[in-house]
Write a protein that holds these residues in place. Structure first.
Motif, PDB file in Angstrom:
ATOM      1  N   LEU A  91      30.388  42.115  66.671  1.00 41.33           N
ATOM      2  CA  LEU A  91      31.108  43.353  66.956  1.00 41.33           C
ATOM      3  C   LEU A  91      32.134  43.143  68.069  1.00 41.33           C
ATOM      4  CD1 LEU A  91      31.419  46.421  66.494  1.00 41.33           C
ATOM      5  CD2 LEU A  91      29.544  46.772  68.117  1.00 41.33           C
ATOM      6  N   VAL A  92      31.746  42.423  69.121  1.00 44.07           N
ATOM      7  CA  VAL A  92      32.655  42.172  70.246  1.00 44.07           C
ATOM      8  C   VAL A  92      33.850  41.341  69.804  1.00 44.07           C
ATOM      9  CG1 VAL A  92      32.884  41.002  72.477  1.00 44.07           C
ATOM     10  CG2 VAL A  92      30.862  42.398  71.999  1.00 44.07           C
ATOM     11  N   LEU A  93      33.615  40.242  69.078  1.00 47.36           N
ATOM     12  CA  LEU A  93      34.706  39.361  68.667  1.00 47.36           C
ATOM     13  C   LEU A  93      35.663  40.059  67.702  1.00 47.36           C
ATOM     14  CD1 LEU A  93      32.729  36.012  68.215  1.00 47.36           C
ATOM     15  CD2 LEU A  93      34.287  36.632  70.079  1.00 47.36           C
ATOM     16  N   ASN A  94      35.133  40.882  66.812  1.00 48.48           N
ATOM     17  CA  ASN A  94      36.006  41.626  65.905  1.00 48.48           C
ATOM     18  C   ASN A  94      36.790  42.689  66.665  1.00 48.48           C
ATOM     19  OD1 ASN A  94      36.701  42.019  62.969  1.00 48.48           O
ATOM     20  ND2 ASN A  94      36.031  44.093  63.468  1.00 48.48           N
ATOM     21  N   PHE A  95      36.173  43.258  67.675  1.00 48.26           N
ATOM     22  CA  PHE A  95      36.826  44.237  68.543  1.00 48.26           C
ATOM     23  C   PHE A  95      38.013  43.598  69.268  1.00 48.26           C
ATOM     24  CE2 PHE A  95      36.728  46.680  72.669  1.00 48.26           C
ATOM     25  CZ  PHE A  95      37.227  47.858  72.161  1.00 48.26           C
ATOM     26  N   LEU A  96      37.822  42.379  69.790  1.00 49.62           N
ATOM     27  CA  LEU A  96      38.891  41.676  70.501  1.00 49.62           C
ATOM     28  C   LEU A  96      40.006  41.254  69.540  1.00 49.62           C
ATOM     29  CD1 LEU A  96      36.754  39.374  72.848  1.00 49.62           C
ATOM     30  CD2 LEU A  96      37.769  41.598  73.391  1.00 49.62           C
ATOM     31  N   ARG A  97      39.646  40.897  68.319  1.00 46.55           N
ATOM     32  CA  ARG A  97      40.635  40.432  67.352  1.00 46.55           C
ATOM     33  C   ARG A  97      41.693  41.478  67.052  1.00 46.55           C
ATOM     34  NH1 ARG A  97      41.605  42.185  62.942  1.00 46.55           N
ATOM     35  NH2 ARG A  97      39.672  43.400  62.904  1.00 46.55           N
ATOM     36  N   PHE A 118      46.866  43.608  75.543  1.00 46.82           N
ATOM     37  CA  PHE A 118      45.557  43.317  76.135  1.00 46.82           C
ATOM     38  C   PHE A 118      45.129  41.869  75.871  1.00 46.82           C
ATOM     39  CE2 PHE A 118      45.459  47.900  75.201  1.00 46.82           C
ATOM     40  CZ  PHE A 118      45.157  48.400  76.467  1.00 46.82           C
ATOM     41  N   ALA A 119      46.075  41.028  75.478  1.00 45.95           N
ATOM     42  CA  ALA A 119      45.728  39.658  75.085  1.00 45.95           C
ATOM     43  C   ALA A 119      45.067  38.887  76.220  1.00 45.95           C
ATOM     44  CB  ALA A 119      46.989  38.930  74.605  1.00 45.95           C
ATOM     45  N   GLY A 120      45.580  39.011  77.449  1.00 43.66           N
ATOM     46  CA  GLY A 120      45.005  38.281  78.578  1.00 43.66           C
ATOM     47  C   GLY A 120      43.560  38.664  78.845  1.00 43.66           C
ATOM     48  N   THR A 121      43.277  39.961  78.865  1.00 42.08           N
ATOM     49  CA  THR A 121      41.909  40.431  79.091  1.00 42.08           C
ATOM     50  C   THR A 121      40.997  40.028  77.938  1.00 42.08           C
ATOM     51  OG1 THR A 121      42.815  42.336  80.280  1.00 42.08           O
ATOM     52  CG2 THR A 121      40.507  42.455  79.619  1.00 42.08           C
ATOM     53  N   ALA A 122      41.515  40.080  76.719  1.00 39.36           N
ATOM     54  CA  ALA A 122      40.716  39.687  75.557  1.00 39.36           C
ATOM     55  C   ALA A 122      40.335  38.206  75.629  1.00 39.36           C
ATOM     56  CB  ALA A 122      41.495  39.963  74.271  1.00 39.36           C
ATOM     57  N   ASP A 123      41.276  37.355  76.057  1.00 43.24           N
ATOM     58  CA  ASP A 123      40.965  35.923  76.204  1.00 43.24           C
ATOM     59  C   ASP A 123      39.886  35.696  77.252  1.00 43.24           C
ATOM     60  OD1 ASP A 123      42.786  35.282  74.258  1.00 43.24           O
ATOM     61  OD2 ASP A 123      44.407  34.829  75.666  1.00 43.24           O
ATOM     62  N   ASN A 124      39.957  36.428  78.360  1.00 42.05           N
ATOM     63  CA  ASN A 124      38.951  36.279  79.416  1.00 42.05           C
ATOM     64  C   ASN A 124      37.560  36.685  78.932  1.00 42.05           C
ATOM     65  OD1 ASN A 124      40.892  35.409  81.235  1.00 42.05           O
ATOM     66  ND2 ASN A 124      41.294  37.466  82.022  1.00 42.05           N
ATOM     67  N   ILE A 125      37.494  37.764  78.149  1.00 46.04           N
ATOM     68  CA  ILE A 125      36.199  38.217  77.628  1.00 46.04           C
ATOM     69  C   ILE A 125      35.654  37.209  76.619  1.00 46.04           C
ATOM     70  CG2 ILE A 125      35.046  40.024  76.285  1.00 46.04           C
ATOM     71  CD1 ILE A 125      37.037  42.019  77.462  1.00 46.04           C
ATOM     72  N   ALA A 126      36.525  36.714  75.746  1.00 49.74           N
ATOM     73  CA  ALA A 126      36.084  35.761  74.721  1.00 49.74           C
ATOM     74  C   ALA A 126      35.621  34.445  75.327  1.00 49.74           C
ATOM     75  CB  ALA A 126      37.217  35.516  73.723  1.00 49.74           C
ATOM     76  N   ASP A 127      36.196  34.046  76.467  1.00 49.35           N
ATOM     77  CA  ASP A 127      35.846  32.773  77.102  1.00 49.35           C
ATOM     78  C   ASP A 127      34.632  32.871  78.028  1.00 49.35           C
ATOM     79  OD1 ASP A 127      37.933  31.558  75.814  1.00 49.35           O
ATOM     80  OD2 ASP A 127      39.352  31.774  77.482  1.00 49.35           O
ATOM     81  N   SER A 128      34.125  34.083  78.223  1.00 50.30           N
ATOM     82  CA  SER A 128      32.978  34.252  79.128  1.00 50.30           C
ATOM     83  C   SER A 128      31.702  33.704  78.487  1.00 50.30           C
ATOM     84  CB  SER A 128      32.789  35.735  79.475  1.00 50.30           C
ATOM     85  OG  SER A 128      32.530  36.497  78.305  1.00 50.30           O
TER      86      SER A 128
END
Length: 298
Positions: free
Chosen positions: A177-183, A189-199
């Protein structure tokens, strides 16, 4: 001193019968007679959404509070001849009727149903055609994008679709759900999405949404400040030139005049600054040094 019938603690006015008559039958009052189903189940069950998984916990909790789950889950045998069972079953059936929408009741409700029969009919509506519904909902889930909607609106749509998939047997994990949400996020919001995905570990859905809402607030504030700054800057440039109209209808432009009446170029004349008068006969300068007059012989 003997106790009179009127004051006997074992009797009340509601159970006493007049002398010489038989006692009135006892009235059975259920402890849940005054329950308002809307206070316990704020969600209306609908086929259009669908929202069975959201509605079902509220309904099961209400039945569990009064020990009536057996009327819907089939763990106890129906006993319509027992007045207590019949009353309890009527209340559970009433809760079902009061918390389901017209589209659900139009297909599931029938005369003389027990609460269990109505429950089975309702559940069947949401379990029918699971395979095709799972395909369509899966496509909707994996192609969903934020667009111009807010983070919260986007998160609600994503979560509702994931719940609908769970209704048809396709469980969406929290990480999926999180990864599809970021996609599907807006590119800003690309920068924040990258930070969340890399956590590591990956943030849960609630935490990811909170971080993106905070970023959304910051971007909105920065945009407001930039707009205000640009507005004040444009006002400052526009106020550098003052135009006025003379009494004869010509236009006079004043450039670089100071508030104290002096000209930035050091010119002479009252009023300060350099005025250029534009009329039909060309332009005429006032202030500073005037050109010498030309004398023409008759």
């Amino acid at each position: 001193m003997p106790t009179s019938p009127a004051t006997s603690p074992s009797q009340s006015s509601s159970t006493l019968a007049p002398t010489g008559t038989s006692a009135a039958p006892a009235i059975l009052v259920a402890p849940y007679a005054t329950i308002s189903v809307k206070n316990h189940i704020p969600v209306t069950l609908e086929l259009a959404k669908p929202n069975f998984n959201q509605w079902e916990p509220f309904f099961s909790s209400l039945c569990g509070k009064f020990g009536l789950l057996s009327h819907v889950d089939g763990t106890a045998k129906a006993n319509p001849t027992d007045p207590a069972w019949a009353i309890a079953d009527s209340y559970v059936r009433g809760w079902l009727l009061g918390s389901a929408g017209p589209d659900v009741l139009g297909l599931a409700a029938a005369p003389n149903q027990t609460a269990r029969e109505l429950w089975v009919a309702i559940k069947r509506l949401f379990e029918a055609n699971k395979a095709p519904r799972a395909i369509f909902l899966g496509h909707e889930f994996h192609s969903m994008t934020q667009g111009d909607s807010s983070i919260n609106d986007y998160a609600q749509r994503m979560k509702a679709t994931a719940d609908a998939l769970r209704d048809v047997g396709r469980t969406i994990t929290d990480s999926e759900l999180v990864l599809n949400f970021l996609r599907g996020l807006n590119p800003r919001f690309a920068g924040t999405a990258d930070n969340i995905a890399d956590s590591h570990p990956l943030s849960d859905f609630a935490t990811a949404r909170e971080k993106l809402v905070l970023k959304e607030v910051r971007l909105t504030n920065e945009g407001t400040v930039a707009t205000q700054t640009a507005f004040h800057a444009s006002c400052g440039i526009a106020c550098c030139t003052i135009s006025s109209t003379t009494s004869d209808g010509s236009i006079a432009d004043r450039h670089g005049g100071n508030n104290d009446g002096s000209s930035s170029g050091g010119g002479q004349g009252g009023g300060g600054g350099r005025w250029k008068k534009k009329g039909r006969g060309g332009s005429q300068s006032r202030g500073g040094h005037r050109p010498p007059a030309l004398l023409v012989a008759p």
